[in-house]
Enzyme design. Sequence first.
Site: not given
Ligand SMILES: NC(=O)c1ccc[n+]([C@@H]2O[C@H](COP(=O)([O-])OP(=O)(O)OC[C@H]3O[C@@H](n4cnc5c(N)ncnc54)[C@H](OP(=O)(O)O)[C@@H]3O)[C@@H](O)[C@H]2O)c1
Length: 256
Positions: A79, A158, A160, A144, A54, A156
């Site tokens: 996402n 900024a 979001k 977030s 992305v 992060y």
């Molecule tokens: N987890 C939380 O508590 C939380 C809280 C608030 C907001 N969020 C938001 O929710 C979203 C998902 O969070 P998460 O915790 O599930 O994250 P995560 O487990 O780290 O997963 C991130 C995902 O993004 C993909 N990704 C990373 N870099 C990429 C790139 N350059 N191009 C395409 N795909 C890419 C990864 O794919 P690969 O593994 O194939 O690289 C993975 O599928 C994020 O936007 C995060 O900011 C999460």
Amino acid sequence: MTGGTRGLGLAVARRLATEGWHTTVLGLDPGRLEKVRAMAEAEQLPLRAVRADVTSEESVREVFAEVTETGPLHLCVNNAGRNLSRLLLRRPRQDTGGGLLTHSLEDWERTVRLCLTGVFLVGREAAAGMVRQGVAGTIVNVSSGLAAGAYGQSAYTAAKAGVEALTRTWSYELGVYGIRVVAVAPGVMDGEALREKSTALPKHARYMEGLKRFVPLGRWGTEEEVADAVCFAAENPYVTGSVIRVDGGGPPGWVP
Ligand SMILES: NC(=O)c1ccc[n+]([C@@H]2O[C@H](COP(=O)([O-])OP(=O)(O)OC[C@H]3O[C@@H](n4cnc5c(N)ncnc54)[C@H](OP(=O)(O)O)[C@@H]3O)[C@@H](O)[C@H]2O)c1
């Protein structure tokens, strides 16, 4: 569905596919993409997994050209994103001497490129694809609970905050095409990312346990609860420009 190979993205993609959405998951890691394909086959879900970065304009253009060739694009979920903890300034440990340490430009740019520029590139191609196909679709951007600012999270937060501003701006610009744009802002989720980090870093696990008491509902959220909000955003025809907060009422970005 970007970043759908693990964590929240995978939970949302699975949920959408279960509800009958023909879903394409985008991710980077070939092993994880393969696992998603195997899961889709085993569970007989209308879900496919495609490699796309992305943060690359070329990669995003290519994948949207392919996706819009396969059928109408009704929904795009932005996402992909990753949290980064960095203080703006940090004193070195006394025994190591040296001057003040600062947040590197490289860390800033890497995080903003994934969490904000990625949303811009994907949102732009999705909107253009929908308009070309004459589809009144929906773009859901994952923000977030920390978008208003949080201790140790310059890049992060900024990024979001930028995602929420894009959501509002695009809702103004794209309403004329019938396209809705909604943000979903999760608080901390008891999901794959948190569990992995807490297992690797016991100190982090203790810190997070302490933080939980500042959440009015007294617990972390689940990926399924966020998936519920994404489905609501995708399906309610009169919701646009809003940020749906799924964070149990907190926690604050700064806990003294
Ligand atoms: N987890 C939380 O508590 C939380 C809280 C608030 C907001 N969020 C938001 O929710 C979203 C998902 O969070 P998460 O915790 O599930 O994250 P995560 O487990 O780290 O997963 C991130 C995902 O993004 C993909 N990704 C990373 N870099 C990429 C790139 N350059 N191009 C395409 N795909 C890419 C990864 O794919 P690969 O593994 O194939 O690289 C993975 O599928 C994020 O936007 C995060 O900011 C999460």
